[in-house]
Design a protein around this motif. Structure first.
Motif, mmCIF file in Angstrom:
data_model
loop_
_atom_site.group_PDB
_atom_site.id
_atom_site.type_symbol
_atom_site.label_atom_id
_atom_site.label_comp_id
_atom_site.label_asym_id
_atom_site.label_seq_id
_atom_site.Cartn_x
_atom_site.Cartn_y
_atom_site.Cartn_z
ATOM 1 N N TYR A 27 2.495 -11.308 6.512
ATOM 2 C CA TYR A 27 3.046 -9.992 6.176
ATOM 3 C C TYR A 27 2.635 -9.613 4.754
ATOM 4 C CZ TYR A 27 6.245 -9.957 10.197
ATOM 5 O OH TYR A 27 6.792 -9.945 11.465
ATOM 6 N N GLY A 28 2.275 -8.349 4.563
ATOM 7 C CA GLY A 28 1.917 -7.904 3.223
ATOM 8 C C GLY A 28 1.143 -6.609 3.251
ATOM 9 N N GLY A 29 0.159 -6.500 2.358
ATOM 10 C CA GLY A 29 -0.653 -5.298 2.270
ATOM 11 C C GLY A 29 -1.673 -5.443 1.160
ATOM 12 N N ASN A 30 -2.630 -4.521 1.123
ATOM 13 C CA ASN A 30 -3.775 -4.653 0.242
ATOM 14 C C ASN A 30 -4.001 -3.396 -0.581
ATOM 15 O OD1 ASN A 30 -4.217 -7.141 1.542
ATOM 16 N ND2 ASN A 30 -5.368 -6.129 3.167
ATOM 17 N N ALA A 31 -4.553 -3.580 -1.777
ATOM 18 C CA ALA A 31 -4.860 -2.459 -2.662
ATOM 19 C C ALA A 31 -6.301 -2.553 -3.129
ATOM 20 C CB ALA A 31 -3.921 -2.453 -3.869
ATOM 21 N N VAL A 32 -6.892 -1.391 -3.436
ATOM 22 C CA VAL A 32 -8.240 -1.344 -4.003
ATOM 23 C C VAL A 32 -8.164 -0.674 -5.370
ATOM 24 C CG1 VAL A 32 -8.717 0.804 -2.734
ATOM 25 C CG2 VAL A 32 -10.595 -0.499 -3.722
ATOM 26 N N TRP A 33 -8.829 -1.302 -6.349
ATOM 27 C CA TRP A 33 -8.871 -0.761 -7.709
ATOM 28 C C TRP A 33 -10.164 -1.231 -8.355
ATOM 29 C CZ3 TRP A 33 -8.673 -2.987 -12.714
ATOM 30 C CH2 TRP A 33 -8.403 -2.096 -13.756
ATOM 31 N N HIS A 34 -10.949 -0.292 -8.870
ATOM 32 C CA HIS A 34 -12.226 -0.614 -9.519
ATOM 33 C C HIS A 34 -13.105 -1.512 -8.642
ATOM 34 C CE1 HIS A 34 -11.160 0.511 -13.957
ATOM 35 N NE2 HIS A 34 -10.671 1.378 -13.075
ATOM 36 N N HIS A 35 -13.181 -1.158 -7.359
ATOM 37 C CA HIS A 35 -14.035 -1.860 -6.391
ATOM 38 C C HIS A 35 -13.613 -3.308 -6.164
ATOM 39 C CE1 HIS A 35 -16.825 1.557 -6.541
ATOM 40 N NE2 HIS A 35 -16.632 1.528 -7.847
ATOM 41 N N LYS A 36 -12.380 -3.638 -6.437
ATOM 42 C CA LYS A 36 -11.853 -4.969 -6.178
ATOM 43 C C LYS A 36 -10.713 -4.878 -5.169
ATOM 44 C CE LYS A 36 -12.789 -6.978 -10.779
ATOM 45 N NZ LYS A 36 -13.399 -5.785 -11.414
ATOM 46 N N ALA A 37 -10.561 -5.942 -4.381
ATOM 47 C CA ALA A 37 -9.502 -6.011 -3.376
ATOM 48 C C ALA A 37 -8.385 -6.916 -3.868
ATOM 49 C CB ALA A 37 -10.056 -6.542 -2.058
ATOM 50 N N TYR A 38 -7.158 -6.400 -3.830
ATOM 51 C CA TYR A 38 -5.964 -7.159 -4.204
ATOM 52 C C TYR A 38 -5.133 -7.337 -2.933
ATOM 53 C CZ TYR A 38 -7.535 -5.909 -8.851
ATOM 54 O OH TYR A 38 -8.296 -5.751 -9.984
ATOM 55 N N LEU A 39 -5.072 -8.557 -2.436
ATOM 56 C CA LEU A 39 -4.470 -8.840 -1.144
ATOM 57 C C LEU A 39 -3.161 -9.603 -1.340
ATOM 58 C CD1 LEU A 39 -7.703 -10.233 0.583
ATOM 59 C CD2 LEU A 39 -7.077 -7.836 0.211
ATOM 60 N N GLN A 40 -2.072 -9.025 -0.864
ATOM 61 C CA GLN A 40 -0.772 -9.687 -0.946
ATOM 62 C C GLN A 40 -0.348 -10.111 0.446
ATOM 63 O OE1 GLN A 40 2.365 -7.395 -2.767
ATOM 64 N NE2 GLN A 40 3.905 -8.974 -2.442
ATOM 65 N N PHE A 41 0.078 -11.368 0.581
ATOM 66 C CA PHE A 41 0.484 -11.837 1.905
ATOM 67 C C PHE A 41 1.479 -12.979 1.792
ATOM 68 C CE2 PHE A 41 -3.762 -13.440 0.791
ATOM 69 C CZ PHE A 41 -3.527 -14.803 0.672
ATOM 70 N N ALA A 42 2.316 -13.087 2.821
ATOM 71 C CA ALA A 42 3.222 -14.221 2.957
ATOM 72 C C ALA A 42 2.445 -15.421 3.469
ATOM 73 C CB ALA A 42 4.355 -13.882 3.921
ATOM 74 N N ILE A 43 2.790 -16.603 2.951
ATOM 75 C CA ILE A 43 2.168 -17.857 3.401
ATOM 76 C C ILE A 43 3.189 -18.550 4.296
ATOM 77 C CG2 ILE A 43 1.065 -19.999 2.654
ATOM 78 C CD1 ILE A 43 0.664 -18.701 -0.077
#
Length: 323
Positions: free
Chosen positions: A175-191
């Motif tokens: 579960y989570g979600g992802n963001a894009v900023w300055h051509h980079k991917a920031y991925l948040q997720f539950a482990i």
């Protein structure tokens, strides 16, 4: 609500219609001439929830789409009603979630026809499980990113080919979600296999060596959450707290607060906006004067104001208005 310094003013007469217009704008190519991408949840890294397109009512239904895969619709699964989480990128819709979150669909917005499908080959149709969780996909530089059971993957946005993945989510239900900023991917997720949550900074081509992952711990929640990024800092609601991360190195800068679980932050005019479950309120927080040493917060963030707003887990802010 008007966001103007410390002034607060409710303005809800057209708020619901405005949000519905965004939903329709995302799904109906007949309402506008498409130009503006919607490459992540809430549109952009600040979570403005705003498209440059103008939608003119009346709004009408043009088509409907559903997951028709026999495996996903088998009644033995007792499937939950999970979200379908869409993004729009370069003239196509990309959808993940619903009955089987290990499938990613590319859909023609003019007809609702599937253009291609990309699956997590190890877990999409295992004969003994149906994996359902909420996590937003992401578009960057002609590639579509998504998190799935145990893996993050990317592929070409047009063809669905040139598939790359890496083992990192370490669990059945990230579960989570992802963001894009300055051509980079920031991925948040539950482990979910070992417990905890993570924020992973990923670059292409995705691999075990193309990510910086941080987080862990022993607490997580089953919710869709999207990081917010601005001024070289990423912010997450993670493990019930607000965390700030260096957007270049992904090192954690500080962690503060309690009862911020399941919440996505938004950023506007130098403040962070997030829902506090403990206070049952939306809060505007000034993080500009936080000081830390060796991980300890000495000058904490300051709550500038808060107002009752039950279950407002995913705020968006546009032109000084919060929805």
């Amino acid at each position: 609500m008007k966001l103007n310094g410390l002034r607060r003013q409710w303005k809800i007469e057209n708020g619901e219609l405005w949000i519905l217009a965004i939903v329709y704008c995302l799904f109906s190519p007949f309402a506008v001439s498409w130009a503006d991408d919607w490459p992540m949840g809430f549109h952009d890294a600040s979570h403005s929830g705003r498209s440059a397109e103008i939608v003119t009512p009346p709004l009408t239904l043009q088509w409907t789409w559903k997951d028709s895969a026999p495996y996903d619709n088998n009644p033995k699964w007792y499937a939950q009603n999970r979200f379908w989480l869409p993004i729009y990128y370069q003239g196509r819709l990309y959808i993940q979630g619903g009955l089987n979150a290990n499938r990613l669909y590319c859909v023609d917005p003019a007809s609702g026809i599937n253009l291609w499908e990309s699956d997590n080959s190890g877990y999409t149709a295992t004969s003994n499980n149906l994996f359902q969780f909420d996590n937003y996909p992401l578009a960057i530089d002609g590639r579509i990113f998504n998190d799935s059971t145990d893996f993050t993957a990317t592929r070409d946005a047009v063809t669905g080919q040139d598939y790359h993945n890496t083992y990192n989510t370490n669990g059945a239900d990230p579960y989570g979600g992802n963001a894009v900023w300055h051509h980079k991917a920031y991925l948040q997720f539950a482990i979910t296999d070992t417990g905890g949550e993570a924020l992973s900074l990923v670059t292409e081509p995705v691999s075990a060596f193309a990510q910086i992952m941080n987080g862990a711990g022993n607490q997580y929640d089953f919710s869709m959450k999207v990081p917010a990024v601005a001024d070289y800092t990423a912010y997450t609601g993670m493990k019930g707290q607000i965390s700030a991360w260096d957007a270049v190195t992904n090192n954690r800068l500080w962690t503060w607060g309690t009862n911020y679980g399941a919440a996505s932050p938004a950023l506007w005019n130098g403040l962070l906006y997030i829902y506090s479950a403990g206070q049952q309120a939306m809060q505007a927080i000034d993080t500009s004067h936080v000081t830390t040493q060796y991980g300890t917060v000495f000058s904490p963030p300051v709550v500038v104001w808060q107002t009752p707003m039950a279950s407002a887990l995913s705020p968006i802010i546009s032109d000084g208005m919060i929805y």
